[in-house]
Design a protein around this motif. Structure first.
Motif, short mmCIF file in Angstrom:
data_model
loop_
_atom_site.label_atom_id
_atom_site.label_comp_id
_atom_site.label_asym_id
_atom_site.label_seq_id
_atom_site.Cartn_x
_atom_site.Cartn_y
_atom_site.Cartn_z
N LEU A 20 0.95 -1.23 -0.11
CA LEU A 20 -0.11 -0.10 0.08
C LEU A 20 0.89 1.61 0.00
CD1 LEU A 20 -2.56 1.39 0.85
CD2 LEU A 20 -2.49 1.51 3.13
N LEU B 156 -9.15 -0.16 0.23
CA LEU B 156 -9.03 1.12 -1.03
C LEU B 156 -10.63 1.37 -1.16
CD1 LEU B 156 -5.90 0.54 -2.67
CD2 LEU B 156 -5.81 1.95 -0.99
N ALA C 240 -3.81 5.13 -1.29
CA ALA C 240 -5.02 5.54 -0.70
C ALA C 240 -4.54 7.27 -0.59
CB ALA C 240 -5.54 5.31 0.87
N GLY D 276 -3.56 -4.04 0.55
CA GLY D 276 -3.40 -2.86 -0.22
C GLY D 276 -5.17 -3.33 -1.76
N ILE E 221 -9.25 7.39 -3.69
CA ILE E 221 -8.08 6.45 -4.17
C ILE E 221 -7.42 5.93 -5.68
CG2 ILE E 221 -9.30 5.11 -1.95
CD1 ILE E 221 -10.56 3.27 -4.57
N LEU F 23 -8.59 4.98 8.60
CA LEU F 23 -7.56 3.40 7.02
C LEU F 23 -6.89 2.58 8.04
CD1 LEU F 23 -6.06 2.96 3.94
CD2 LEU F 23 -4.01 4.56 4.67
N THR G 247 -7.78 -3.74 -4.23
CA THR G 247 -8.65 -2.66 -4.27
C THR G 247 -10.50 -2.57 -3.30
OG1 THR G 247 -7.78 -3.05 -6.87
CG2 THR G 247 -10.61 -1.68 -6.35
N TYR H 60 -12.47 2.55 2.04
CA TYR H 60 -11.87 3.86 2.91
C TYR H 60 -12.90 5.00 1.92
CZ TYR H 60 -8.54 7.75 3.01
OH TYR H 60 -7.72 8.88 3.83
N GLU H 61 -12.66 4.72 0.50
CA GLU H 61 -12.90 6.31 -0.19
C GLU H 61 -14.44 6.35 0.74
OE1 GLU H 61 -12.30 7.86 -4.80
OE2 GLU H 61 -13.82 6.18 -4.85
#
Length: 396
Positions: free
Chosen positions: A160, A336, A289, A331, A284, A316, A333, A339-340
């Motif tokens: 990541l 991520l 990130a 890491g 992302i 995160l 997708t 997270y978004e």
């Protein structure tokens, strides 16, 4: 080829906080920054009001006990409307830390002291490799790893990559993530003042035409009460104020604070920063990130900037810890995207809200100044609105 779990670009307070927080969960970290190793000895005059839940993140990172003694407690957040014709306070709203679950709002710490404490912590961690005077010169995100080329000629393979490299993030640009930026024709002047009257651990934000003028408690200086100043004002006036002598600037700020603290004395050099807001189109990319100012820039109202960054870090960190516990790709997708989904709506709402508050603080027509006054009065005197304001103010 050097391999690591996480590479962090950016060794400012946010980047170092991310490194310490993630290292505490056992991840191997490489952090790179273009600044030299003596950056901790710099002369950054700004301070940061660390609020909950950001303080909880720093506790998990194992660094809060070193940061806390260098600062001053924030027990009360005071907002003053000074938009009347008499240039005296029309409404004063005190939000007491006793109304929060932890009993205080936070602690105001100089950026220099926070950097020194963070650098000292990272130097003790065997799973952190801090590379000074080093930049990212190339980045490729693949299904397997992020490949990072460094200015020292090394190549790093990381599960990541975290961009904490500021508002002009090169990693964000390398990933093709666009951003929107807007300016206010407004600058913030920062410096330190001493005063005869104690601040009583009250942070005072005075709203007047041109932008808020905030005095935030600091530890005593040479035996006198001391506060850090963030004075937001139209850019032309900021330049005029910056050209004044210390004595003349002391008179000007005493006047604009309506003598609420008694005579103020400038006690440090000053610096001026143009005010902007900024948000990216996304947070992302493959193996990447964005956090901190790579993900959001706001004017310094309500101490939101770095506390938003610490919220990015904690969100995160929790997702990564869960993935590690389940022996999953930290890491991936899917991680991520989670997270978004968690951070982007909050980021857009927070940036939009601060933008609105800043524009309201700049109102010049009397009708708009009166509207601002009515809004503050309602928040101060209507229980549910007051509770909501306190909740938003501490970043929850």
């Amino acid at each position: 080829m050097i391999k690591t779990d996480i590479l962090i670009a950016g060794g400012g307070i946010a980047g170092m906080s991310a490194a310490a927080r993630l290292a505490a969960d056992g991840h191997s970290i490489i952090i790179v920054d273009p600044a030299p190793a003596d950056i901790g000895e710099g002369s950054d005059l700004r301070t940061t009001a660390f609020l909950e839940p950001g303080i909880a993140t720093l506790k998990k990172a194992g660094v809060w006990d070193a940061i806390k003694p260098t600062g001053a407690e924030l027990r009360v957040m005071r907002i003053v409307d000074a938009g009347g014709e008499t240039r005296t306070p029309r409404e004063t709203a005190d939000f007491d830390g006793a109304e929060t679950t932890q009993g205080f709002f936070g602690w105001n710490v100089s950026n220099k002291a926070a950097r020194v404490a963070l650098m000292a912590k990272l130097a003790t961690l065997e799973n952190v490799d801090f590379r000074f005077a080093t930049t990212v010169t190339g980045f490729t995100g693949t299904a397997r790893a992020g490949l990072i080329e460094l200015s020292d000629g090394e190549t790093v393979e990381a599960k990541l990559v975290i961009a904490a490299d500021g508002r002009n993030s090169s990693l964000r640009d390398m990933a093709g993530i666009t951003h929107k930026r807007w300016a206010y024709d407004q600058s913030a002047m920062v410096f330190v003042v001493t005063h005869d009257q104690p601040h009583d651990n009250i942070s005072t934000e005075i709203h007047r035409t041109g932008g808020p003028l905030t005095l935030v408690p600091m530890p005593d200086l040479d035996g006198k009460p001391c506060s850090s100043v963030v004075w937001m004002t139209p850019a032309k006036r900021a330049d005029e104020l910056n050209a004044l002598t210390d004595d003349a600037l002391s008179d000007a700020i005493t006047h604009d604070t309506m003598n609420l603290f008694g005579p103020l004395t400038v006690a440090s050099p000053r610096a001026v920063f143009p005010m902007i807001s900024q948000v990216p189109g996304r947070l992302i990319s493959a193996r990447l990130a964005l956090i901190a100012e790579a993900a959001h820039v706001v004017p310094p109202i309500g101490a939101q900037g770095l506390n938003m960054s610490l919220h990015d870090i904690e969100t995160l960190a929790e997702l990564i810890a869960r993935a590690k516990h389940n022996d999953e790709d930290i890491g991936a997708t899917s991680l991520l995207k989670s997270y978004e989904r968690k951070q982007l709506p909050k980021t857009l709402a927070r940036v939009g809200g601060i933008d609105l508050l800043n524009r309201a603080s700049m109102f010049e027509p009397k009708t708009l100044r009166d509207l601002r006054y009515a809004g503050l009065t309602a928040i101060n005197r209507i229980g549910p609105l007051r509770k909501l304001a306190i909740k938003v103010g501490v970043g929850k």
